[in-house]
Design an enzyme around this catalytic site. Structure first.
Site, short mmCIF file in Angstrom:
data_model
loop_
_atom_site.label_atom_id
_atom_site.label_comp_id
_atom_site.label_asym_id
_atom_site.label_seq_id
_atom_site.Cartn_x
_atom_site.Cartn_y
_atom_site.Cartn_z
N LYS A 103 0.83 -1.19 0.00
CA LYS A 103 0.00 0.00 0.00
C LYS A 103 0.87 1.25 0.00
O LYS A 103 1.91 1.30 0.67
CB LYS A 103 -0.92 0.03 1.24
CG LYS A 103 -1.94 -1.09 1.28
CD LYS A 103 -2.77 -0.99 2.55
CE LYS A 103 -3.80 -2.10 2.63
NZ LYS A 103 -4.58 -2.03 3.89
N GLY A 135 15.53 -3.61 16.01
CA GLY A 135 15.93 -2.80 14.86
C GLY A 135 15.38 -3.30 13.54
O GLY A 135 14.57 -4.23 13.48
N ARG A 136 15.83 -2.67 12.46
CA ARG A 136 15.35 -2.98 11.12
C ARG A 136 16.54 -3.12 10.17
O ARG A 136 17.62 -2.58 10.43
CB ARG A 136 14.40 -1.87 10.62
CG ARG A 136 13.17 -1.72 11.51
CD ARG A 136 12.21 -0.68 10.98
NE ARG A 136 11.61 -1.06 9.70
CZ ARG A 136 10.56 -1.85 9.58
NH1 ARG A 136 9.97 -2.36 10.65
NH2 ARG A 136 10.06 -2.14 8.39
N HIS A 162 5.51 33.86 26.67
CA HIS A 162 5.34 33.38 28.04
C HIS A 162 3.86 33.22 28.35
O HIS A 162 3.06 34.07 27.95
CB HIS A 162 5.96 34.38 29.03
CG HIS A 162 5.71 34.02 30.46
ND1 HIS A 162 6.43 33.03 31.10
CD2 HIS A 162 4.82 34.50 31.37
CE1 HIS A 162 5.99 32.94 32.35
NE2 HIS A 162 5.02 33.82 32.54
N GLY A 168 3.65 3.03 2.74
CA GLY A 168 4.72 2.19 3.27
C GLY A 168 4.55 1.80 4.73
O GLY A 168 3.48 1.93 5.33
#
Length: 460
Positions: free
Chosen positions: A35, A274-275, A446, A38
Site C-alpha cells: 500500500k 531494529g530494522r 510566556h 509504506g
C-alpha cells in the site's frame, strides 16, 4: 511504456519523490507491492502514534485527581482503539492517492525488479508482467524488522513491531527484547494500557544512540511508572511454558553481565531489535549495484554504483527515519528535474515518543568529547517552567551544548513535555549555525515550554 522516472517503493521517500518530480514536469511511475504510504503509514509511525495518544489519555486519567477531577471508573476498549487507528490510516492513505492522481503520477501495485539500468520488470497483482523503460530509476524499498537468531523467536506469541499494532487484547505481561526507540515507545504505550512491561537491552543503557545523560535520566522516570528495565543482558532463548494453566505463556531466558541466569515470564514477547534494508528481489547483483547488509551504497547525491539508478531511505541504511527518506526523495527529484541542491542537510532531529518524550538534534556530549571540541553545557529544568507545571509535567530538562569560543550551538537534547515539537527550534539553530546569544536575544512567548530552551541558552 516510457517514463522519465520509475520509483520502486511507495513509502514516505518514494511517494514524496514522485510528487516532487511530477511537480517539476517529469513523467513518473510509482510501483508499490503493498500500500502507498509504506511501513510508516500502515505499520509504523502513524499507527504507533495513534496508540501513543490513547496511552497519553490513559496517563492523564491516572492523574485526574491532581486536576480536581473525580472519576467513577473507565476502561480501555481495544476494538475502539483499533477502529480509530484504522480510520486515521485510511484517511491519510486516501489523501496520498489523491495527491498522486492530481500530480498525474501513474501508480502500479505490484513487484518491481531491475532488469537493466533503465528498465524495470513489474509483476502486477493480477499476474500480468510488463517491462517499462525510464531515463532514471529510484529505489525506495524501505526496511524490514530484524529478527535476531534467538531460539524460540518463531514461537506463537512472539511478535514484531508491525504485527503488535493489530493486537486485539492487551497482554497482562509483555516482554520487549530491545531498548532502542521502537522498544521504549511500545514499552511506554503498553505500560499505560495496563501491561506489566519488561524491557531487555543488550547494551549498558537504553536508547544507546541518544545523549547518555538523557538516557540515564529517562530510565528512572520509566521505572517510576512501573516499567521493569534490564540492561547489559543477553537473551538466550524463548521457551513455551509447560504448565497446563498457562498454555499460552512464554518465558524469555537471558544472562546478565555477570553471566547469571534470568527468567522473564510473558504472555506476549515483542522483538524490537531494529530494522534491516529491504534489498531482496530487486536484481541488484545482476546489474552490479553495490550493496551490503547495511544497505545500498550511494554517493552524496544518492546515486548508486550504476549510472541512472538512485536509492534513498531505509534501503541505504543510516538513519532509518521517515523524514530522512522524504528529504532524500526531494533532493533526488530536484537534482534530476529542477535546480540541483547546493548542499544536502545533515541536521536531522530524532524523537522518542515515551512518557516523557525525548528529542535530539546535533552532536551528543559523547560525540563532542570524541572529537576533542572545547565546549560548554547548560541545562534548564522543566520543573522551573511555568507552562510545564500547569500541564502537570515538570519532569525533564533541555540540554544545550555549544562551542566554548563562539558559543555556536552544537547539539540540543530534550527530555520532557512536547520534546518532539520543541526540537525544531533547536534544529533550525544547529542548521543555521546560530549561537546561544542568538537564542537568548530572541523573545520567547510566556508562558511556554520553549522558554526552557531560551533559559538554557541564557545560562551559557
Amino acid at each position: 511504456m516510457q517514463k522519465d522516472l520509475i520509483i520502486l517503493g511507495g513509502g514516505p521517500g518514494g511517494y514524496t519523490a514522485a510528487l516532487r518530480a511530477a511537480e517539476l514536469g517529469a513523467k513518473v511511475l510509482l510501483i508499490e507491492q503493498d500500500k502507498v504510504g509504506g511501513t510508516c503509514l500502515h505499520r509504523g509511525c502513524i499507527p504507533t502514534k495513534a496508540f501513543y495518544k490513547n496511552a497519553e489519555v490513559m496517563n492523564t486519567l491516572e492523574k485526574a485527581a491532581d486536576f480536581g477531577l473525580e472519576l467513577s471508573g473507565y476502561a480501555l476498549k481495544m476494538e475502539k482503539v483499533q477502529a480509530r487507528k484504522k480510520e486515521i490510516i485510511e484517511r491519510l492513505h486516501s489523501g496520498i492517492h489523491l495527491l498522486l492522481k492530481n500530480q498525474k503520477v501513474e501508480f502500479i501495485k505490484g513487484q518491481g525488479r531491475l532488469i537493466s539500468p533503465n528498465q524495470v520488470q513489474v509483476i502486477e497483482e493480477s499476474g500480468k508482467v510488463q517491462d517499462i523503460q525510464a531515463k532514471h530509476i529510484l529505489l525506495a524499498t524501505g526496511s524490514l524488522s530484524s529478527i535476531p537468531p534467538i531460539s524460540g523467536a518463531d514461537l506463537p506469541g512472539v511478535t514484531t513491531s508491525e504485527e503488535i499494532l493489530d493486537i486485539e487484547k492487551i497482554p497482562e505481561r509483555l516482554v520487549i527484547i530491545g531498548g532502542g526507540v521502537i522498544g521504549i515507545e511500545f514499552a511506554s504505550i503498553f505500560q499505560a494500557f495496563g501491561s506489566q512491561v519488561t524491557v531487555l537491552e543488550f547494551l549498558p543503557r537504553i536508547l544507546p544512540l541518544m545523549d547518555e545523560e538523557i538516557s540515564k535520566r529517562l530510565t528512572p522516570l520509566l521505572k517510576k511508572k512501573g516499567l521493569k528495565i534490564e540492561t547489559a543482558v543477553k537473551v538466550t532463548e524463548i521457551v513455551r511454558e509447560t504448565d497446563a494453566s498457562e498454555t499460552d505463556a512464554l518465558t524469555v531466558l537471558a544472562k546478565d553481565k555477570k553471566d547469571k541466569d534470568q527468567s522473564h515470564p510473558a504472555d506476549l514477547v515483542l522483538v524490537a531489535t531494529g530494522r534491516i534494508p529491504n534489498t531482496t528481489g530487486l536484481g541488484l547483483e545482476e546489474l552490479g549495484v553495490k550493496y551490503t547488509k547495511q544497505g545500498i551504497k550511494v554517493d552524496e547525491n544518492y546515486a548508486t554504483s550504476v549510472p541512472g539508478i538512485y536509492a534513498i531511505g531505509d534501503v541505504i541504511g543510516g538513519q532509518m527515519l521517515a523524514h530522512v527518506a522524504s528529504y532524500q526523495g526531494v533532493v533526488v527529484a530536484e537534482n534530476l528535474y529542477g535546480s540541483p541542491r547546493a548542499k544536502v542537510s545533515s541536521v536531522v532531529p530524532s524523537c522518542v515518543f515515551s512518557f516523557p518524550e525525548v528529542a535530539s538534534v546535533g552532536l551528543t556530549e559523547q560525540e563532542i568529547k570524541q572529537q576533542d571540541i572545547p565546549y560548554v553545557v547548560s541545562k534548564a529544568l522543566f520543573g522551573a517552567n511555568g507552562k510545564a507545571l500547569t500541564l502537570g509535567e515538570g519532569e525533564g530538562l533541555v540540554k544545550v551544548l555549544a562551542q566554548k569560543d563562539d558559543q555556536k550551538i552544537l547539539g540540543v537534547h530534550i527530555l520532557g513535555p512536547h520534546a518532539s515539537d520543541l526540537i525544531h527550534e533547536a534544529a533550525l539553530a544547529v542548521q543555521k549555525q546560530m549561537s546561544t546569544v542568538d537564542i537568548a536575544n530572541m523573545i520567547h512567548a510566556h508562558p511556554t515550554l520553549a522558554e526552557s530552551f531560551q533559559e538554557a541558552a541564557l545560562k551559557i
